[in-house]
Every structure is written in structure tokens, then in C-alpha cells.
Design a protein around this motif. Structure first.
Motif, PDB file in Angstrom:
ATOM      1  N   LYS A   1       9.591 -18.659 -27.073  1.00 13.65           N
ATOM      2  CA  LYS A   1       9.523 -19.036 -28.489  1.00 13.65           C
ATOM      3  C   LYS A   1      10.094 -17.964 -29.436  1.00 13.65           C
ATOM      4  CE  LYS A   1       6.284 -20.988 -31.857  1.00 13.65           C
ATOM      5  NZ  LYS A   1       6.575 -20.035 -32.914  1.00 13.65           N
ATOM      6  N   PRO A   2       9.819 -16.653 -29.193  1.00 15.87           N
ATOM      7  CA  PRO A   2      10.380 -15.652 -30.120  1.00 15.87           C
ATOM      8  C   PRO A   2      11.899 -15.777 -30.275  1.00 15.87           C
ATOM      9  CG  PRO A   2       8.749 -14.618 -28.707  1.00 15.87           C
ATOM     10  CD  PRO A   2       8.927 -16.020 -28.198  1.00 15.87           C
ATOM     11  N   VAL A   3      12.598 -16.132 -29.192  1.00 14.31           N
ATOM     12  CA  VAL A   3      14.064 -16.256 -29.282  1.00 14.31           C
ATOM     13  C   VAL A   3      14.413 -17.416 -30.228  1.00 14.31           C
ATOM     14  CG1 VAL A   3      16.190 -16.742 -27.994  1.00 14.31           C
ATOM     15  CG2 VAL A   3      14.422 -15.274 -26.982  1.00 14.31           C
ATOM     16  N   ASP A   4      13.718 -18.551 -30.079  1.00 16.08           N
ATOM     17  CA  ASP A   4      14.001 -19.687 -30.970  1.00 16.08           C
ATOM     18  C   ASP A   4      13.585 -19.387 -32.408  1.00 16.08           C
ATOM     19  OD1 ASP A   4      15.294 -21.503 -29.236  1.00 16.08           O
ATOM     20  OD2 ASP A   4      13.371 -21.862 -28.246  1.00 16.08           O
ATOM     21  N   ASP A   5      12.504 -18.643 -32.589  1.00 16.40           N
ATOM     22  CA  ASP A   5      12.077 -18.271 -33.949  1.00 16.40           C
ATOM     23  C   ASP A   5      13.140 -17.397 -34.618  1.00 16.40           C
ATOM     24  OD1 ASP A   5       9.747 -19.609 -33.511  1.00 16.40           O
ATOM     25  OD2 ASP A   5       8.493 -17.821 -33.207  1.00 16.40           O
ATOM     26  N   VAL A   6      13.663 -16.437 -33.869  1.00 14.58           N
ATOM     27  CA  VAL A   6      14.678 -15.540 -34.429  1.00 14.58           C
ATOM     28  C   VAL A   6      15.927 -16.350 -34.794  1.00 14.58           C
ATOM     29  CG1 VAL A   6      16.251 -13.637 -33.901  1.00 14.58           C
ATOM     30  CG2 VAL A   6      13.856 -13.457 -33.255  1.00 14.58           C
ATOM     31  N   ILE A   7      16.338 -17.250 -33.893  1.00 11.81           N
ATOM     32  CA  ILE A   7      17.541 -18.056 -34.178  1.00 11.81           C
ATOM     33  C   ILE A   7      17.332 -18.871 -35.454  1.00 11.81           C
ATOM     34  CG2 ILE A   7      18.984 -19.967 -33.344  1.00 11.81           C
ATOM     35  CD1 ILE A   7      18.469 -18.914 -30.475  1.00 11.81           C
ATOM     36  N   ALA A   8      16.143 -19.476 -35.580  1.00 13.44           N
ATOM     37  CA  ALA A   8      15.869 -20.317 -36.758  1.00 13.44           C
ATOM     38  C   ALA A   8      15.933 -19.492 -38.049  1.00 13.44           C
ATOM     39  CB  ALA A   8      14.504 -20.978 -36.611  1.00 13.44           C
ATOM     40  N   ASN A   9      15.417 -18.259 -38.010  1.00 15.96           N
ATOM     41  CA  ASN A   9      15.432 -17.401 -39.209  1.00 15.96           C
ATOM     42  C   ASN A   9      16.826 -16.898 -39.544  1.00 15.96           C
ATOM     43  OD1 ASN A   9      12.715 -17.590 -39.605  1.00 15.96           O
ATOM     44  ND2 ASN A   9      12.226 -15.736 -38.433  1.00 15.96           N
ATOM     45  N   LEU A  10      17.606 -16.709 -38.485  1.00 13.84           N
ATOM     46  CA  LEU A  10      18.917 -16.072 -38.654  1.00 13.84           C
ATOM     47  C   LEU A  10      20.003 -17.067 -39.060  1.00 13.84           C
ATOM     48  CD1 LEU A  10      20.199 -13.266 -38.166  1.00 13.84           C
ATOM     49  CD2 LEU A  10      20.602 -13.961 -35.796  1.00 13.84           C
ATOM     50  N   LEU A  11      19.890 -18.283 -38.537  1.00 13.95           N
ATOM     51  CA  LEU A  11      20.981 -19.252 -38.649  1.00 13.95           C
ATOM     52  C   LEU A  11      21.492 -19.471 -40.081  1.00 13.95           C
ATOM     53  CD1 LEU A  11      22.571 -20.647 -36.515  1.00 13.95           C
ATOM     54  CD2 LEU A  11      21.058 -22.626 -36.692  1.00 13.95           C
ATOM     55  N   PRO A  12      20.594 -19.601 -41.090  1.00 14.21           N
ATOM     56  CA  PRO A  12      21.103 -19.828 -42.443  1.00 14.21           C
ATOM     57  C   PRO A  12      21.983 -18.681 -42.953  1.00 14.21           C
ATOM     58  CG  PRO A  12      18.723 -20.195 -42.331  1.00 14.21           C
ATOM     59  CD  PRO A  12      19.130 -19.591 -41.028  1.00 14.21           C
ATOM     60  N   HIS A  13      21.911 -17.529 -42.324  1.00 10.78           N
ATOM     61  CA  HIS A  13      22.655 -16.348 -42.792  1.00 10.78           C
ATOM     62  C   HIS A  13      23.938 -16.122 -41.994  1.00 10.78           C
ATOM     63  CE1 HIS A  13      19.089 -15.147 -45.116  1.00 10.78           C
ATOM     64  NE2 HIS A  13      18.421 -15.611 -44.064  1.00 10.78           N
ATOM     65  N   LEU A  14      24.223 -16.978 -41.011  1.00  7.07           N
ATOM     66  CA  LEU A  14      25.398 -16.774 -40.156  1.00  7.07           C
ATOM     67  C   LEU A  14      26.546 -17.682 -40.581  1.00  7.07           C
ATOM     68  CD1 LEU A  14      23.807 -16.456 -36.581  1.00  7.07           C
ATOM     69  CD2 LEU A  14      24.337 -14.655 -38.232  1.00  7.07           C
ATOM     70  N   GLU A  15      27.760 -17.295 -40.146  1.00 10.30           N
ATOM     71  CA  GLU A  15      28.957 -18.092 -40.432  1.00 10.30           C
ATOM     72  C   GLU A  15      29.645 -18.441 -39.131  1.00 10.30           C
ATOM     73  OE1 GLU A  15      31.527 -16.242 -43.710  1.00 10.30           O
ATOM     74  OE2 GLU A  15      30.115 -14.654 -43.175  1.00 10.30           O
ATOM     75  N   SER A  16      30.505 -19.458 -39.217  1.00  9.71           N
ATOM     76  CA  SER A  16      31.289 -19.844 -38.047  1.00  9.71           C
ATOM     77  C   SER A  16      32.073 -18.635 -37.527  1.00  9.71           C
ATOM     78  CB  SER A  16      32.252 -20.968 -38.444  1.00  9.71           C
ATOM     79  OG  SER A  16      33.010 -21.324 -37.324  1.00  9.71           O
ATOM     80  N   GLY A  17      32.060 -18.446 -36.224  1.00  8.48           N
ATOM     81  CA  GLY A  17      32.774 -17.308 -35.615  1.00  8.48           C
ATOM     82  C   GLY A  17      31.851 -16.160 -35.255  1.00  8.48           C
ATOM     83  N   ASP A  18      30.657 -16.117 -35.862  1.00  9.81           N
ATOM     84  CA  ASP A  18      29.712 -15.031 -35.543  1.00  9.81           C
ATOM     85  C   ASP A  18      29.250 -15.142 -34.092  1.00  9.81           C
ATOM     86  OD1 ASP A  18      29.919 -14.048 -38.072  1.00  9.81           O
ATOM     87  OD2 ASP A  18      27.991 -14.823 -38.795  1.00  9.81           O
ATOM     88  N   ILE A  19      28.886 -13.981 -33.542  1.00 11.74           N
ATOM     89  CA  ILE A  19      28.479 -13.927 -32.132  1.00 11.74           C
ATOM     90  C   ILE A  19      27.018 -13.494 -32.053  1.00 11.74           C
ATOM     91  CG2 ILE A  19      28.885 -12.758 -29.923  1.00 11.74           C
ATOM     92  CD1 ILE A  19      31.800 -12.278 -30.960  1.00 11.74           C
ATOM     93  N   LEU A  20      26.229 -14.297 -31.350  1.00 13.14           N
ATOM     94  CA  LEU A  20      24.807 -13.997 -31.196  1.00 13.14           C
ATOM     95  C   LEU A  20      24.505 -13.850 -29.706  1.00 13.14           C
ATOM     96  CD1 LEU A  20      22.061 -13.695 -32.558  1.00 13.14           C
ATOM     97  CD2 LEU A  20      21.822 -16.186 -32.535  1.00 13.14           C
ATOM     98  N   ILE A  21      23.910 -12.714 -29.345  1.00 10.22           N
ATOM     99  CA  ILE A  21      23.640 -12.414 -27.922  1.00 10.22           C
ATOM    100  C   ILE A  21      22.135 -12.362 -27.700  1.00 10.22           C
ATOM    101  CG2 ILE A  21      24.090 -10.772 -26.041  1.00 10.22           C
ATOM    102  CD1 ILE A  21      26.114  -9.457 -28.151  1.00 10.22           C
ATOM    103  N   ASP A  22      21.683 -13.063 -26.685  1.00 14.26           N
ATOM    104  CA  ASP A  22      20.280 -12.916 -26.272  1.00 14.26           C
ATOM    105  C   ASP A  22      20.275 -11.958 -25.073  1.00 14.26           C
ATOM    106  OD1 ASP A  22      17.702 -13.080 -25.411  1.00 14.26           O
ATOM    107  OD2 ASP A  22      17.745 -15.217 -24.884  1.00 14.26           O
ATOM    108  N   GLY A  23      19.796 -10.733 -25.310  1.00 13.54           N
ATOM    109  CA  GLY A  23      19.795  -9.712 -24.249  1.00 13.54           C
ATOM    110  C   GLY A  23      18.495  -9.668 -23.463  1.00 13.54           C
ATOM    111  N   GLY A  24      17.556 -10.572 -23.763  1.00 14.76           N
ATOM    112  CA  GLY A  24      16.270 -10.590 -23.056  1.00 14.76           C
ATOM    113  C   GLY A  24      16.368 -11.359 -21.746  1.00 14.76           C
ATOM    114  N   ASN A  25      15.228 -11.443 -21.065  1.00 10.49           N
ATOM    115  CA  ASN A  25      15.202 -12.147 -19.773  1.00 10.49           C
ATOM    116  C   ASN A  25      14.857 -13.617 -19.995  1.00 10.49           C
ATOM    117  OD1 ASN A  25      15.901 -10.106 -17.966  1.00 10.49           O
ATOM    118  ND2 ASN A  25      13.808  -9.318 -17.892  1.00 10.49           N
TER     119      ASN A  25
END
Ligand SMILES: NC(=O)C1=CN([C@@H]2O[C@H](COP(=O)(O)OP(=O)(O)OC[C@H]3O[C@@H](n4cnc5c(N)ncnc54)[C@H](OP(=O)(O)O)[C@@H]3O)[C@@H](O)[C@H]2O)C=CC1
Ligand SMILES: O=C(CO)[C@H](O)[C@H](O)COP(=O)(O)O
Length: 468
Positions: free
Chosen positions: A80-104
Motif C-alpha cells: 500500500k505505501p507504494v500506491d499511496d506515494v504514487i497517488a500523492n505524486l501523480l498530480p505533480h508529474l508530467e509526461s516523460g517523467d520516470i518513476l522507479i520503485d526500488g523496494g521489494n
């Protein structure tokens, strides 16, 4: 704040902060976001002089400070923390941005996230990171997978901070979709198997042969100078030397640790996915099963009262036990790599096995002196389906199988459980059997369920009315 930071990290705990400081040491300007101000402050305080490291708790400030296309990594707990972070971050991102999940994260969750973010032009990467706290700070092994074109933006940063095997960085593109998290999952499955095998050798030496911790440390140190040279054998030798600071007699801490192993899922997922494909990885399965068994402490105590007896004395030849351990290590790697070979095809991930070996050469928990043997095998045949099919390795295993059998027999005789070692030998013997007794299973299936069978002497599918 101007948009002049090269890389952003969300989750600046153990792994996130160390990875970010590593990037800063290599000349990249970095910014970390965390929900807690004290973590942001701690990050800035830990930065080396002359490096550019900023910690913030405001997500708008964080995203505005990054150069575009933004390169942002999350190092937060899986789920869930990964989905929570994505939800908070998404409104601030633009097309072309790169998002990496480095967790397990579980690879199927990563696939779902890639699909979900693709329509918005966000390149989502699943990246395995191995090496623990120190690895993240000084040089981890990294396994990124996702959009190959977008990887070019990450490559210079990741190659700069990665562990090096010789002059080669221990990071490489691991393939499409969730390939990066898949490779890390299997890395951890192998990690489980190697740790279980080491614990069985420990049991033989400790309970079977009566070694004290000083002697155990010496044996593991000696093994670490030979073909068993590896991170896990090295730290095992160290563990036996650490005394319990709370103990006035200064006895070693290892003896005070409760014998119940924790697990966060990657080993279990490896076994589950192998069974789904299906691929046979019994030594990894056994390692997962034994961790699970360890948890049932109360039942084990009760059973030991009913049926327990002291183990018999075992005469250990340290060199022979070392050869048996090396044999079973190679079998564990062979099983994990055979899973990667099949999964790569089954899921269309195009995992480059020679690159996987390169990435595991240094920085990661399963790094070992055995990996150059596998490097040679994949150099000869990059799509090798199983290490046991590489003639020099088949010979190498054949030269050590006798030691593994002797150790297994001694352990069984003494009543010391060596389930992973036993599974490694059984896998080896089954894999090199031209004919298995499975014909009988087919006959039984047809007898009770009309499941049909095929014959060795003619084509077709057959059924017999067995009980007439
Ligand atoms: N430790 C290790 O050796 C390794 C760990 N990993 C993986 O890396 C990941 C991170 O592990 P690790 O650094 O050890 O964990 P830590 O607990 O040290 O750090 C986790 C960080 O995530 C933050 N966090 C948690 N939930 C959220 C959320 N919903 N939104 C924003 N931030 C959040 C925490 O912030 P806060 O404290 O403020 O809540 C904390 O800064 C895990 O997936 C782990 O499996 C991979 C390889 C090795
Ligand atoms: O990824 C890792 C190392 O490579 C972690 O240490 C991993 O989380 C350990 O797994 P578990 O807690 O299940 O033993």
C-alpha cells in the motif's frame, strides 16, 4: 527553488537515504522527500562536504526542484505505501517523467502499476536493490526493468553509484515490464536457499560435531578463502565472533537469538511463481518451508518432549562439508537461474541472463566466487536453460557430489535435519536421470481418473481399463 536537482528520492529511511548520499558523492545533486521533518533534517546532516543534498517534506517543493524529465525513486515498504506515494505524486508529474520503485515489490503489482501509469506518459520502473544499508551507501547491485528507451536517462546515474566487479558496474537493464522486480525476487529466493544451506552446515558442526563459536568462525573464514568465498559465508564467520553486550560473561550473541526466522514474502513469491509456470526449484521451496517450520516453536518444543533425542555425534571432515556446501550452493543458483530463463519466455520479459550474472557479481547479498563459473557458462550459451547442462559445470558438480552424499548420509544417521542439502542432491539426481519413475504416476492417474498417458514406443494418447 530552481529546478536544478538531478534525482529525487521518496522514502529516506535506511535504503533511500544511503542511496541518495551515494549519488551525491558521485557529483549528482539530490533531493529527498519524507513525511517526517526529522528524516529530512537527518539526510541533510549526513551529506558529505561539497555535495548537494536537500531534504523536504513538501511534495510540491520536491517535484518542482527536479530537472525534467524527472527521475524519482521510491524506497518505501512494498504494498500500500507504494500506491499511496504514487497517488500523492501523480498530480505533480508530467509526461516523460520516470518513476522507479526500488523496494521489494511483488512483480505483478509492478506490472499493474506500469499499465496504470503508461497512458499518462509516466515511465514506471521496478528496480531490485541489493546490498543492504552499506551496499546502498557504497555500491549496491541494482536490477532495473521497464521501458528500455527511458533507461538511458537513468543509466549514467545508476552506473556511477553501482558496485563494480572489476571495472564493470553491477547494474544493467533486466528486461521489459516488471523484469527488474522479478530478477530481484529470484535473487532473494536464492538468498533464502543459501542461508538455509549455511544454517544446516552450522547445525552439523555445532550440534553434530560439538564446535564452539570460535571454531565455527574459523571454519567459515577458511571456507571463505576457497571456492565458497561469498558475502553470506563471510558474514557468517563474523557473526560467530560477536559477543552479547548485555551478557556479563560475554558469550556470543548468536546463541541467544530465538530460532524463528522472519520473512517478508520474496522467497515465498519465488516458490509460488515457479509452481505457477511451472519450474522445479525444490531447494528454494525447502528453504521457504523450513523458515515457516521455524515459526512453530511451541509445537516443536512439544514434539521434542514426545519424541526428541539428542543428535548423535558426527565426525566432520571440514573440507568435505565445504565441498558439499559448494555443491548445493551451485544447485540453488541453477534452480533460480532456470526459473529466470523460463519466466523470461513465459512472460515475454526478455531477461538477459549474462547481464543478471554480471549484476550479481558484486554489491548484492548473493555475490560469490562461484559466479564467474556461471559467467563462462552463459558466455558460451546466453540462453542456457539450466546450469547443469553446461559440460564444465556438470563435471564440477560430479566432482563434489560424493562429498554431498557422504554429508547427507551422516546427517540423516545422526538425526540432524538437512532438508535443503537433501533437496539439492535429489534435484541433481532427478535432473540427470534419463528415465524417472514418473511412468508409474501416469499409470496410477490413468487407473483412478482416466487421465490418459503417452507411450515410449508409439505416438498418441492412451487410456487403459486397468481393473478389468
Ligand atoms: N533494508 C534492506 O536491507 C533492504 C530493503 N529493501 C527494500 O527497500 C524498501 C525500503 O526499505 P528500508 O529503507 O529498509 O525501510 P525503512 O523503514 O528504513 O524506510 C522506509 C521509508 O519509507 C517511508 N514511508 C513509509 N510509508 C510511506 C508512505 N506511505 N509515504 C511516504 N513515505 C513512506 C518511511 O517514512 P517514515 O518513517 O517517515 O514513515 C521511511 O522513510 C523496502 O521495500 C525493502 O524491502 C531492499 C533491499 C535491502
Ligand atoms: O532484499 C533484501 C536483500 O537482498 C532484504 O534484506 C530482504 O528483505 C530480506 O528478506 P526477508 O526479510 O524475507 O528475509
Amino acid at each position: 527553488m530552481e529546478a536544478n536537482f538531478d534525482f529525487g528520492m521518496i522514502g529516506i529511511g535506511v535504503m533511500g537515504s544511503n542511496l541518495l548520499l551515494n549519488m551525491a558523492d558521485h557529483g549528482f545533486s539530490v533531493i529527498g522527500f519524507d513525511l517526517k521533518q526529522e528524516r529530512a533534517d537527518a539526510l541533510e546532516a549526513a551529506a558529505a562536504d561539497g555535495t548537494t543534498v536537500k531534504g523536504v517534506t513538501d511534495i510540491t517543493q520536491f517535484t518542482r526542484a527536479l530537472k525534467t524529465p524527472r527521475k524519482i525513486m521510491m524506497l518505501v515498504p512494498a504494498g500500500k505505501p507504494v500506491d499511496d506515494v504514487i497517488a500523492n505524486l501523480l498530480p505533480h508529474l508530467e509526461s516523460g517523467d520516470i518513476l522507479i520503485d526500488g523496494g521489494n515489490s511483488f512483480y505483478q503489482d509492478t506490472n499493474a502499476r506500469i499499465q496504470r501509469l503508461q497512458p499518462q506518459g509516466i515511465h514506471f520502473f521496478g528496480m531490485g536493490v541489493s546490498g543492504g544499508e552499506l551496499g546502498a551507501r557504497l555500491g549496491p547491485s541494482m536490477m532495473p526493468g521497464g521501458d528500455e528507451a527511458a533507461y538511458n536517462y537513468l543509466k549514467p546515474i545508476l552506473e556511477a553509484i553501482a558496485a563494480k566487479a572489476g571495472d564493470k558496474p553491477c547494474v544493467a537493464y533486466m528486461g521489459r515490464d516488471a523484469a527488474g522486480h522479478y530478477v530481484k525476487m529470484v535473487h532473494n529466493g536464492i538468498e533464502y536457499a543459501l542461508m538455509q544451506l549455511i544454517s544446516e552446515a552450522y547445525d552439523l558442526l555445532r550440534r553434530g560435531a560439538g564446535y564452539n563459536n570460535g571454531q565455527l568462525s574459523s571454519v567459515f573464514s577458511w571456507w571463505n578463502e576457497g571456492e565458497l568465498q561469498s558475502y553470506l559465508v563471510e558474514i557468517t564467520a563474523e557473526i560467530f565472533k560477536v559477543v552479547d553486550a548485555d551478557d556479563p560473561a560475554h558469550l556470543e550473541l548468536v546463541d541467544k537469538i530465538l530460532d524463528q526466522a522472519g520473512s517478508k514474502g520474496t522467497g515465498k513469491w519465488t516458490s509460488q511463481d515457479a509452481m505457477n509456470i511451472p519450474v522445479s526449484i525444490p531447494t528454494i521451496d525447502m528453504a521457504v518451508a523450513l523458515r515457516d517450520l521455524s515459526v512453530y516453536k511451541e509445537q516443536r518444543v512439544e514434539a521434542s518432549r514426545l519424541n526428541g533425542q539428542p543428535v548423535s555425534k558426527v565426525n566432520i571432515d571440514e573440507a568435505e562439508l565445504g565441498r558439499a556446501l559448494a555443491f548445493s550452493f551451485v544447485i540453488a543458483y541453477a534452480q533460480g537461474l532456470s526459473l529466470l530463463a523460463e519466466a523470461s519466455k513465459a512472460y515475454g520479459m526478455h531477461i538477459p541472463l549474462p547481464a543478471v550474472i554480471q549484476v550479481w557479481r558484486a554489491g548484492c547479498i548473493i555475490r560469490s566466487g562461484l559466479l564467474p563459473l556461471f559467467e563462462k557458462a552463459f558466455a558460451t550459451r546466453p540462453d542456457l536453460p539450466n546450469l547443469l547442462l553446461h559440460p564444465p559445470l556438470a563435471q564440477w558438480l560430479g566432482e563434489r557430489a560424493g562429498a554431498a552424499r557422504t554429508v547427507l548420509c551422516d546427517a540423516v544417521q545422526a538425526g540432524i535435519p538437512v532438508a535443503a542439502l537433501g533437496s539439492a542432491i535429489a534435484y541433481y539426481d532427478a535432473f540427470r536421470s534419463e528415465r524417472l519413475p514418473t511412468n508409474l504416476i501416469q499409470a496410477q492417474r490413468d487407473y483412478f481418473g482416466a487421465h490418459t498417458y503417452r507411450r515410449t514406443d508409439k505416438d498418441g494418447v492412451f487410456h487403459t481399463e486397468w481393473n478389468q
